[in-house]
Design a protein around this motif. Structure first.
Motif, PDB file in Angstrom:
ATOM      1  N   LYS A  69     -24.037 -33.958 -65.568  1.00 40.88           N
ATOM      2  CA  LYS A  69     -22.863 -34.863 -66.097  1.00 40.88           C
ATOM      3  C   LYS A  69     -22.672 -34.318 -67.557  1.00 40.88           C
ATOM      4  N   GLU A  70     -21.108 -34.305 -67.992  1.00 42.30           N
ATOM      5  CA  GLU A  70     -21.045 -34.032 -69.357  1.00 42.30           C
ATOM      6  C   GLU A  70     -21.197 -35.380 -69.999  1.00 42.30           C
ATOM      7  N   ASN A  71     -21.905 -35.212 -71.210  1.00 42.44           N
ATOM      8  CA  ASN A  71     -22.069 -36.334 -72.046  1.00 42.44           C
ATOM      9  C   ASN A  71     -21.061 -36.598 -73.289  1.00 42.44           C
ATOM     10  N   LEU A  72     -20.607 -37.622 -73.661  1.00 43.15           N
ATOM     11  CA  LEU A  72     -19.968 -38.032 -74.887  1.00 43.15           C
ATOM     12  C   LEU A  72     -21.001 -37.788 -75.891  1.00 43.15           C
ATOM     13  N   LEU A  73     -20.399 -37.369 -77.017  1.00 45.90           N
ATOM     14  CA  LEU A  73     -21.333 -37.265 -78.153  1.00 45.90           C
ATOM     15  C   LEU A  73     -22.097 -38.632 -78.719  1.00 45.90           C
ATOM     16  N   CYS A  74     -21.135 -39.856 -78.486  1.00 45.36           N
ATOM     17  CA  CYS A  74     -21.662 -41.036 -78.982  1.00 45.36           C
ATOM     18  C   CYS A  74     -22.950 -41.434 -77.972  1.00 45.36           C
ATOM     19  N   GLU A  75     -23.220 -40.749 -76.818  1.00 40.25           N
ATOM     20  CA  GLU A  75     -24.349 -41.037 -75.794  1.00 40.25           C
ATOM     21  C   GLU A  75     -25.553 -40.255 -76.402  1.00 40.25           C
ATOM     22  N   LEU A  76     -25.454 -39.230 -77.333  1.00 45.48           N
ATOM     23  CA  LEU A  76     -26.523 -38.576 -77.493  1.00 45.48           C
ATOM     24  C   LEU A  76     -27.690 -39.179 -78.251  1.00 45.48           C
ATOM     25  N   ASN A  77     -28.924 -38.952 -77.645  1.00 46.97           N
ATOM     26  CA  ASN A  77     -30.033 -39.637 -78.408  1.00 46.97           C
ATOM     27  C   ASN A  77     -31.316 -38.493 -78.136  1.00 46.97           C
ATOM     28  N   THR A  78     -32.586 -38.878 -78.735  1.00 45.71           N
ATOM     29  CA  THR A  78     -33.782 -38.075 -78.845  1.00 45.71           C
ATOM     30  C   THR A  78     -34.499 -38.329 -77.872  1.00 45.71           C
ATOM     31  N   GLU A  79     -34.181 -39.354 -76.896  1.00 41.68           N
ATOM     32  CA  GLU A  79     -35.217 -39.768 -75.644  1.00 41.68           C
ATOM     33  C   GLU A  79     -35.172 -38.730 -74.574  1.00 41.68           C
ATOM     34  N   LYS A  80     -34.015 -38.070 -74.393  1.00 39.35           N
ATOM     35  CA  LYS A  80     -33.594 -37.117 -73.428  1.00 39.35           C
ATOM     36  C   LYS A  80     -33.538 -35.769 -73.710  1.00 39.35           C
ATOM     37  N   GLY A  81     -34.214 -35.025 -72.755  1.00 40.15           N
ATOM     38  CA  GLY A  81     -34.136 -33.450 -73.178  1.00 40.15           C
ATOM     39  C   GLY A  81     -33.212 -32.602 -73.003  1.00 40.15           C
ATOM     40  N   THR A  82     -32.461 -32.909 -71.948  1.00 43.97           N
ATOM     41  CA  THR A  82     -31.222 -31.985 -71.607  1.00 43.97           C
ATOM     42  C   THR A  82     -30.007 -32.833 -71.717  1.00 43.97           C
ATOM     43  N   TRP A  83     -29.032 -32.055 -72.455  1.00 45.19           N
ATOM     44  CA  TRP A  83     -27.743 -32.575 -72.495  1.00 45.19           C
ATOM     45  C   TRP A  83     -26.609 -31.571 -72.274  1.00 45.19           C
ATOM     46  N   LYS A  84     -25.397 -31.895 -71.913  1.00 48.46           N
ATOM     47  CA  LYS A  84     -24.456 -31.036 -71.499  1.00 48.46           C
ATOM     48  C   LYS A  84     -23.241 -31.780 -72.268  1.00 48.46           C
ATOM     49  N   ILE A  85     -22.550 -30.870 -73.187  1.00 51.09           N
ATOM     50  CA  ILE A  85     -21.493 -31.335 -74.109  1.00 51.09           C
ATOM     51  C   ILE A  85     -20.491 -30.465 -74.015  1.00 51.09           C
ATOM     52  N   VAL A  86     -19.123 -31.112 -73.813  1.00 50.21           N
ATOM     53  CA  VAL A  86     -18.170 -30.483 -74.069  1.00 50.21           C
ATOM     54  C   VAL A  86     -17.249 -30.596 -75.558  1.00 50.21           C
ATOM     55  N   VAL A  87     -17.115 -29.693 -76.368  1.00 45.73           N
ATOM     56  CA  VAL A  87     -16.914 -29.963 -77.658  1.00 45.73           C
ATOM     57  C   VAL A  87     -15.842 -28.668 -78.291  1.00 45.73           C
ATOM     58  N   ARG A  88     -15.277 -29.020 -79.492  1.00 43.39           N
ATOM     59  CA  ARG A  88     -14.570 -27.940 -80.137  1.00 43.39           C
ATOM     60  C   ARG A  88     -15.201 -27.922 -81.421  1.00 43.39           C
ATOM     61  N   ILE A  89     -15.106 -26.955 -81.916  1.00 41.34           N
ATOM     62  CA  ILE A  89     -15.983 -26.350 -83.175  1.00 41.34           C
ATOM     63  C   ILE A  89     -14.857 -26.644 -84.420  1.00 41.34           C
ATOM     64  N   THR A  90     -14.922 -27.548 -85.158  1.00 34.88           N
ATOM     65  CA  THR A  90     -13.790 -27.993 -85.981  1.00 34.88           C
ATOM     66  C   THR A  90     -14.094 -27.272 -87.382  1.00 34.88           C
ATOM     67  N   ASP A  91     -15.262 -27.135 -87.822  1.00 38.40           N
ATOM     68  CA  ASP A  91     -15.748 -26.510 -88.963  1.00 38.40           C
ATOM     69  C   ASP A  91     -17.060 -25.634 -88.689  1.00 38.40           C
ATOM     70  N   ILE A  92     -17.223 -24.407 -89.504  1.00 34.47           N
ATOM     71  CA  ILE A  92     -18.393 -23.701 -89.244  1.00 34.47           C
ATOM     72  C   ILE A  92     -18.693 -22.936 -90.687  1.00 34.47           C
ATOM     73  N   TRP A  93     -19.839 -22.772 -90.999  1.00 34.37           N
ATOM     74  CA  TRP A  93     -20.203 -22.216 -92.649  1.00 34.37           C
ATOM     75  C   TRP A  93     -21.595 -21.685 -92.302  1.00 34.37           C
ATOM     76  N   ARG A  94     -21.882 -20.605 -93.118  1.00 39.75           N
ATOM     77  CA  ARG A  94     -23.368 -20.361 -93.429  1.00 39.75           C
ATOM     78  C   ARG A  94     -23.967 -21.213 -94.725  1.00 39.75           C
ATOM     79  N   LEU A  95     -25.090 -21.271 -94.442  1.00 37.54           N
ATOM     80  CA  LEU A  95     -26.035 -21.969 -95.646  1.00 37.54           C
ATOM     81  C   LEU A  95     -27.293 -21.303 -95.667  1.00 37.54           C
TER      82      LEU A  95
END
Length: 432
Positions: free
Chosen positions: A4-30
């Motif tokens: 199942k596709e998960n919303l970002l507001c559903e993410l937590n550290t208790e589950k090991g497998t997540w599937k998200i559909v997202v757009r990259i709005t910003d990206i940079w090196r650090l």
């Protein structure tokens, strides 16, 4: 197997497998303090919710060629961790890590906008309402150039911004951002019109009111059209699609409503579909005899506290009569009004206010919510085993006698079972 596709507001550290559909709005090196490099990203789903993501240098060869600013992706098997950074890109307290088993596939998802900016007012920044550990988006007009200086060998420009309420805030930028801002100020000097600046992912620095940020800048050209400058950061075209430059007369509405112009396209149907903890759903289907549970503290003296359970006894359009069935005030009848409700920690980049009754239907409750209650009959449904120490004990000890306890256990295929797993942290008993 397709997850199942998960919303970002559903993410937590208790589950090991997540599937998200997202757009990259910003990206940079650090470059980290330990010399280790990373690629940092801001991911956004179709609801406008954002979360930070990190790709460590050892995985650059695998993932860097696949990732671009503005691209939409289906990402599976990411690791969700608590963020220990000084700053978060949103109210979400987690961070996404790419790992060796992560899979990335670029897709066409037009329902995910190029970017969404939730504008924070200057007053909220100055007063401390805006949390200093969360990056913010702001819009203002340059009111004054305070200082230009070079500090071995960094070029720094300090300016004062103001918004439509004439609240002022200090902005400090340096290096390529200072040069970019200087260039825009010089060009705008001949136009003699307000120079509007939109800053994204701004850091609120002490003393309050200082921002050190990447930024979008724009003004008006001779024909009155919007012009904008480009960045030379890691993501070369990030400003081309993300920048939303507005004239100052439009900022008044923007800041008063405290949301980006992008939210003008949100329909009532979409807003009504939003769900999160702490506020009820848009539609409640109840009748006399329906068990409910309060989501807010209404009147502690009358026993109307969060998680109090009641039975509906009478229905009205603006008021519901209900009888308390838990706590010290069992049997008391009370009235619950319809009221304006908003989540204390919104998972979206805007404030949702919903007028609804402050309860939800409660034919069942989680084990955690049942703590402290003593019940005659308990039906325990364990479709999956408990996941923390003492959880099974709490569930089983809610019932007053063994005769009142019924347990349903089955595996992932629905096959009934008569055993389950109990979680015990032996370290808890080490010092007993």
């Amino acid at each position: 197997m397709s997850h199942k596709e998960n919303l970002l507001c559903e993410l937590n550290t208790e589950k090991g497998t997540w599937k998200i559909v997202v757009r990259i709005t910003d990206i940079w090196r650090l470059n980290k303090h330990n010399g280790r490099q990373s690629i940092e990203m801001v991911l956004m789903d179709h609801m406008g919710t954002k979360i930070g993501a990190t790709l460590w240098q050892e995985l650059f060869p695998e993932f860097e060629p696949k990732l671009r600013c503005g691209g939409a992706y289906v990402i599976q098997n990411v690791k969700v961790v608590d963020t220990h950074s000084d700053y978060k890109v949103s109210a979400i307290k987690y961070l996404v890590y790419f790992v060796k088993t992560t899979s990335v596939k670029e897709v066409d998802r037009p329902e995910i906008p190029p970017n969404v900016h939730a504008i924070t007012s200057f007053a909220d920044i100055i007063s401390g309402v805006a949390k200093p550990d969360t990056l913010v988006d702001v819009v203002g007009v340059i009111a004054e150039v305070i200082e230009r200086k070079t500090v071995n060998p960094t070029y720094i420009v300090t300016v004062k911004l103001r918004d439509n309420s004439h609240a002022g805030i200090i902005m400090i930028v340096w290096e390529e951002y200072a040069l970019q801002l200087d260039d825009a100020i010089e060009k705008n000097h001949f136009v003699q019109k307000p120079l509007v600046v939109m800053l994204t992912l701004a850091k609120i620095k002490e003393p309050k009111g200082h921002l050190r940020v990447p930024f979008y800048i724009g003004g008006l050209d001779d024909e009155g059209d919007v012009s904008q400058s480009q960045s030379t950061q890691y993501c070369q075209n990030k400003f081309l699609h993300n920048a939303q430059i507005v004239s100052f007369c439009e900022i008044k509405t923007l800041l008063r409503q405290n949301y980006s112009p992008a939210f003008g396209v949100l329909t009532a149907e979409f807003l009504n579909s939003l769900k999160t903890s702490g506020i009820p759903n848009h539609k409640l289907r109840i009748k006399v005899g329906t068990p409910i549970i309060l989501l807010w503290n209404l009147d502690q003296a009358d026993g109307l506290c969060n998680e109090t359970r009641l039975i509906v006894t009478r229905l009205g359009s603006s008021v519901v009569e209900a009888e308390i069935i838990t706590g010290p005030n069992i049997g008391h009848r009370t009235y619950i009004p319809r009221m304006n409700l908003s989540p204390s920690d919104s998972p979206w980049p805007f404030k949702l206010i919903r007028r609804q009754f402050p309860f939800m239907i409660s034919f069942a409750m989680t084990i955690n919510k049942s703590q402290g209650q003593s019940l005659t009959h308990v039906g325990l449904y364990l479709s999956t085993p408990v996941f923390s120490h003492g959880q099974l004990y709490v569930a089983l000890s809610r019932v007053q006698s063994k005769k009142g306890l019924h347990i349903l256990i089955h595996d992932n295929q629905g096959t009934p079972k008569n055993t389950t797993i109990n979680v015990v942290y032996k370290e808890v008993f080490a010092n007993l």
